[in-house]
Design an enzyme around this catalytic site. Structure first.
Site, PDB file in Angstrom:
ATOM      1  N   CYS A  17      16.768  49.347  -9.499  1.00 42.31           N
ATOM      2  CA  CYS A  17      15.660  48.531  -8.994  1.00 42.31           C
ATOM      3  C   CYS A  17      15.626  48.482  -7.479  1.00 42.31           C
ATOM      4  CB  CYS A  17      15.758  47.119  -9.569  1.00 42.31           C
ATOM      5  SG  CYS A  17      15.298  47.037 -11.317  1.00 42.31           S
ATOM      6  N   HIS A 140       6.789  60.106 -23.007  1.00 42.75           N
ATOM      7  CA  HIS A 140       6.161  61.160 -22.222  1.00 42.75           C
ATOM      8  C   HIS A 140       7.162  61.657 -21.195  1.00 42.75           C
ATOM      9  CE1 HIS A 140       2.884  63.497 -20.608  1.00 42.75           C
ATOM     10  NE2 HIS A 140       3.094  63.012 -19.393  1.00 42.75           N
ATOM     11  N   ASP A 227      12.903  37.354 -14.650  1.00 42.56           N
ATOM     12  CA  ASP A 227      14.192  38.021 -14.488  1.00 42.56           C
ATOM     13  C   ASP A 227      14.360  38.444 -13.034  1.00 42.56           C
ATOM     14  OD1 ASP A 227      12.417  40.166 -14.606  1.00 42.56           O
ATOM     15  OD2 ASP A 227      13.636  41.354 -15.973  1.00 42.56           O
TER      16      ASP A 227
END
Length: 349
Positions: A17, A140, A227
């Site tokens: 992140c 995908h 979160d």
């Protein structure tokens, strides 16, 4: 002679992140987009930077939809897959929902990474989804310059159990369910500076599902949740403050930390994303006088698959914290409170 297999982290400019867009840039981009439109059943869109979209069905059930993906922060492909999957599923838990299925999102630099490595990433993600009780039902894949993996996740919740980031109430207590320091550990991993027991702790926290979220959402005294991921505790706390129109106060000394996080921060193991986060939203955060940079970096440290930040009635905060600990989150702690005042955040020593 065989060509050595490159480290996964060497193929990416950032990891986890920590590679999210600058929060200031992202706010500007979202502000420039048209509103989602007058869709009566769209209960949550992008208006408050919440964790997932929520769509109401006729019978009182809501669909929760999210997507999350990133580049590697570890070199072990199976761990990368597991961490990315945990992180993506967390958005559903943070809204008070339970996941029902996932779709894989895969981008790999063809010719630079072995097919066996890619397969191990996928196995790691699928295995984690199995732990969450959901299938990877499709997906995908594309050829990309850097490795990318994540999930689109669909979940459900009863309408009354949906928890937004904008429903905090003045007087609430704030609970954080996991320890802080994932980005700092990631920086230490890249520089071979993480103590020997640190990697196991890193993987354990980043693959710990936030499945306590939907259980908390059945409690009427739990008002808001989000979160804590790439913008750090302060960044995601600010999202609650802005969405709720209130002021958050974080007790820095109460914030739970991973075992080596403070020592590593003092030694300079911080990410570029931590600096970026502070530059983007520091003007909205009041710090104590002489607050050292290393402590600030703990609070802006980008978390990959971090814990839940929960706003709940103060009178029940200790009982709710104990309930979270008993559910398998031993570092859960009361870390602050919600106050009246202009939207923003204050850090207390």
């Amino acid at each position: 002679m065989d060509t050595p297999t490159p480290r996964l982290t060497s193929l990416a400019h950032g990891g986890g992140c920590g590679c999210k867009l600058d929060p200031g840039i992202l706010r500007g981009l979202l502000a420039s987009q048209p509103a989602a439109g007058p869709f009566e059943r769209l209960l949550v869109g992008n208006e408050t930077a919440d964790d997932a979209a929520v769509w109401a069905l006729d019978d009182g059930t809501c669909l929760i939809a999210t997507t999350d993906f990133f580049t590697p922060m570890v070199d072990d492909p199976r761990d990368f897959g597991r961490i990315a999957a945990t992180n993506a599923i967390s958005d559903v838990y943070a809204m008070g929902g339970r996941p029902i299925l996932a779709l894989a999102i895969l981008g790999m630099p063809v010719g630079r990474i072995a097919p066996e490595t890619v397969a191990e990433i996928l196995r790691g993600g699928a295995g984690l989804c199995a732990e969450a009780g959901i299938p990877v039902a499709g997906g995908h894949s594309i050829d990309t310059p850097e490795p990318i993996y994540g999930l689109a996740v669909i979940g459900t919740a009863r309408r009354e159990h949906v928890r937004r980031n904008g429903d905090a109430r003045a007087g609430d207590a704030l609970i954080l369910t996991k320890g802080i320091g994932v980005g700092i550990y990631s920086a230490a991993i890249k520089r071979d500076g993480l103590p020997g027991d640190g990697y196991a702790e890193f993987v354990a926290t980043t693959t710990l599902l936030n499945r306590v979220g939907p259980d908390l959402a059945t409690d009427a005294d739990v008002h808001a949740m989000t979160d804590v991921t790439g913008f750090g505790l302060l960044g995601h706390g600010l999202e609650i403050a802005r969405a709720s129109g209130l002021r958050l106060a974080i007790e820095a000394g109460a914030v739970p930390l991973l075992t080596h996080a403070a020592a590593l921060a003092r030694d300079g193991f911080v990410t570029g994303a931590s600096h970026r986060n502070w530059a983007a939203f520091g003007a909205d955060v009041a710090l104590p006088e002489s607050f050292p940079d290393w402590r600030r970096h703990l609070l802006t440290d980008p978390q990959t698959s971090g814990g839940l930040l929960v706003s709940c009635a103060a009178g029940r905060a200790a009982a709710i914290r104990d309930r979270i600990r008993a559910a398998g989150y031993p570092l859960a702690a009361i870390v602050g409170r919600v106050e009246t005042g202009p939207a923003g955040l204050r850090v207390d020593s």
